[in-house]
Scaffold this motif. Structure first.
Motif, mmCIF file in Angstrom:
data_model
loop_
_atom_site.group_PDB
_atom_site.id
_atom_site.type_symbol
_atom_site.label_atom_id
_atom_site.label_comp_id
_atom_site.label_asym_id
_atom_site.label_seq_id
_atom_site.Cartn_x
_atom_site.Cartn_y
_atom_site.Cartn_z
ATOM 1 N N LYS A 128 0.781 -1.422 0.303
ATOM 2 C CA LYS A 128 0.279 -0.010 -0.108
ATOM 3 C C LYS A 128 0.649 1.022 0.097
ATOM 4 O O LYS A 128 1.977 0.900 0.869
ATOM 5 C CB LYS A 128 -1.285 0.207 1.652
ATOM 6 N N GLY A 181 -7.803 8.218 5.970
ATOM 7 C CA GLY A 181 -6.893 7.711 6.369
ATOM 8 C C GLY A 181 -7.197 6.017 5.497
ATOM 9 O O GLY A 181 -7.121 5.098 6.229
ATOM 10 N N ASP A 206 -5.589 2.770 4.039
ATOM 11 C CA ASP A 206 -5.228 1.517 4.607
ATOM 12 C C ASP A 206 -5.962 0.527 5.367
ATOM 13 O O ASP A 206 -5.164 -0.834 5.514
ATOM 14 C CB ASP A 206 -4.549 2.258 6.398
HETATM 15 MG MG MG Z 1 -2.430 7.171 5.564
#
Ligand code: MG
Ligand code: ASP
Length: 453
Positions: A5, A207, A210
């Motif tokens: 990632k 985020g 993730d």
């Molecule tokens: Mg991030």
């Protein structure tokens, strides 16, 4: 198979995509690790998209200049590539078309004047659609076999969240989609995945890529999930406060959760949950320093040859102390107090109690005459202390090295740092102290120096 990632900074410029990210993926492919790539939007793009949505709804304008800027940033990356004319033309057209659709959606929002979770998701998704197409094109032009995988529609709209089984189903959709990619081809997944129930921002939050990486890893039962970012790994302290802070080789999931909670910028515990449940290790690595081994995060506890793993801190904390003689020999008293916290959705970090008083730490200042405090006052005498900070010593080593608390308090006494509250549960992986906020950085420095001497 592994998941790789790449965050926003890694995807931030033509230079880092071509000179850093692509070679990392190529190396993994050459080593027959069968990488599955997950990308974030280019740095700043998600925030720009949120701003564009807000402007459309509140100010009734489509921010054309901002959209132009986003388009230029992506097309510039493609322009800089050597060869692969057809691939580049196709990717440019697809990127332009996605931005055209976004402009239409924003135009509609200026009229509707309201932003549903669904439209929010449609706007957000664009960031990762653009970066994933870019990445797939860059890899293809460099001669790799890569395929853009848009996860935007994988979750059926009617799937509603009822329990954690929801996420198991989502994992199933990931598997179905990625398994459609032919063997030997590198799937490049959008970090944004499907319309989650309630919208991505409330279901997962910023985020989210993730979490996407973690879901993909669990779905595909990979051997490792690599989170490529712009730091060398998880550190023993914030390097801005403690210049001599060093990288931790290993961490357990539990320690990661404690660190994330108490201010360290690591992975959010929620985002690693699918990996934890599937027992898949994660590795935090630096795109800009790929030679560095980074930090392994695994299910099992791992004692390092250190007194603890990290000293972390969180500022802007408020202490609440409730005292009453009624607490002596009573039962159910704490329940009454925590019920008030629960109803007012005030989340507690630390708790310490004595026979006639109990102290809690919470985030941020409290409204002096709000109903929350009024209700607490009905249960006892309430004392509030603002501008406090939590300093935490985190590490499974606390279970075996009994000298750590003694050494910590000795140095605090010597430095005349007043500790207002202490909390360590029987899990013994986190010893937390509360000090006055102005003393916070010095406390972290002193403890780091004393323990890692
Ligand atoms: Mg991030
Ligand atoms: N681009 C998204 C965000 O900024 C998702 C991510 O970076 O993980 O929140």
């Amino acid at each position: 198979m592994i998941v790789q990632k790449f965050g926003g900074t890694s995807m931030g410029s033509a230079q880092s995509i071509c000179e850093n990210v692509a070679p990392i993926v190529e190396r993994a492919a050459r080593a027959e690790q069968a990488p599955v790539v997950v990308v974030s939007a280019m740095s700043g793009v998600t925030s720009q998209l949120l701003e564009a949505a807000r402007k459309s709804v509140e100010e009734h304008i489509v921010p054309e200049a901002l959209l132009g800027e986003i388009k230029k940033r992506h097309l510039d990356v493609l322009d800089g590539l050597q060869g692969g004319k057809q691939l580049i033309a196709a990717a440019s057209a697809a990127i332009s078309s996605d931005l055209g659709e976004l402009a239409n959606l924003l135009r509609a929002l200026t009229v509707v004047g309201d932003l549903s979770a669904r439209s929010y998701d449609a706007v957000l998704a664009v960031g990762e659609k653009l970066s994933a197409q870019l990445m797939a094109c860059v890899l293809s032009v460099r001669g790799m076999n890569a395929e853009y995988v848009n996860l935007e529609k994988i979750i059926p709209e009617k799937l509603t969240y009822d329990s954690d089984a929801y996420w198991d189903k989502v994992e199933g959709y990931f598997r179905e989609r990625v398994e459609k990619v032919a063997r030997g081809v590198i799937p490049v997944l959008t970090g944004f995945f499907g319309p989650c129930d309630g919208g991505m921002l409330s279901a997962v939050g910023r985020g989210y890529s993730d979490y996407c990486a973690s879901l993909a890893g669990a779905a595909l039962k990979v051997s490792e999930i690599q989170i490529w970012t712009d730091v060398d790994g998880v550190l023993s302290a914030n390097p801005k406060v403690v210049p001599e802070a060093f990288i931790l080789e290993r961490l357990s999931f539990d320690e990661t959760a404690e660190l994330a909670h108490f201010g360290a910028k690591v992975l959010h515990p929620f985002s690693v949950r699918p990996a934890v449940n599937a027992g898949i290790p994660l590795r935090v690595l630096n795109t800009f320093n790929p030679g560095c081994a980074g930090t392994w995060i695994e299910n099992s506890t791992c004692s390092l040859n250190l007194p603890i793993k990290s000293v972390t801190s969180k500022k802007g904390v408020t202490l609440i102390r409730i005292s009453t003689p009624l607490m002596l020999f009573a039962h159910g008293y704490l329940a009454k107090i925590t019920d008030v916290f629960g109803r007012h959705r005030v989340s507690v970090d630390l708790v310490a109690s004595s026979e006639v008083s109990v102290s809690f730490s919470v985030d941020g200042p409290l409204e002096p005459d709000g109903t929350f405090l009024q209700e607490l006052r009905a249960l006892g005498e309430v004392h509030i202390e603002h501008k406090q900070a939590i300093v935490s010593l985190v590490g499974v080593e606390l279970k075996t090295d009994y000298s750590v608390p003694a050494r910590a308090f000795e140095i605090l006494a010597r430095e005349k740092i007043c500790v207002r509250m202490i909390s360590m549960g029987d899990a013994r992986i986190n010893l937390s102290l509360v000090v006055d906020e102005p003393q916070c950085d010095r406390t972290v420095q002193m403890l780091h120096r004393a323990l890692f001497r």
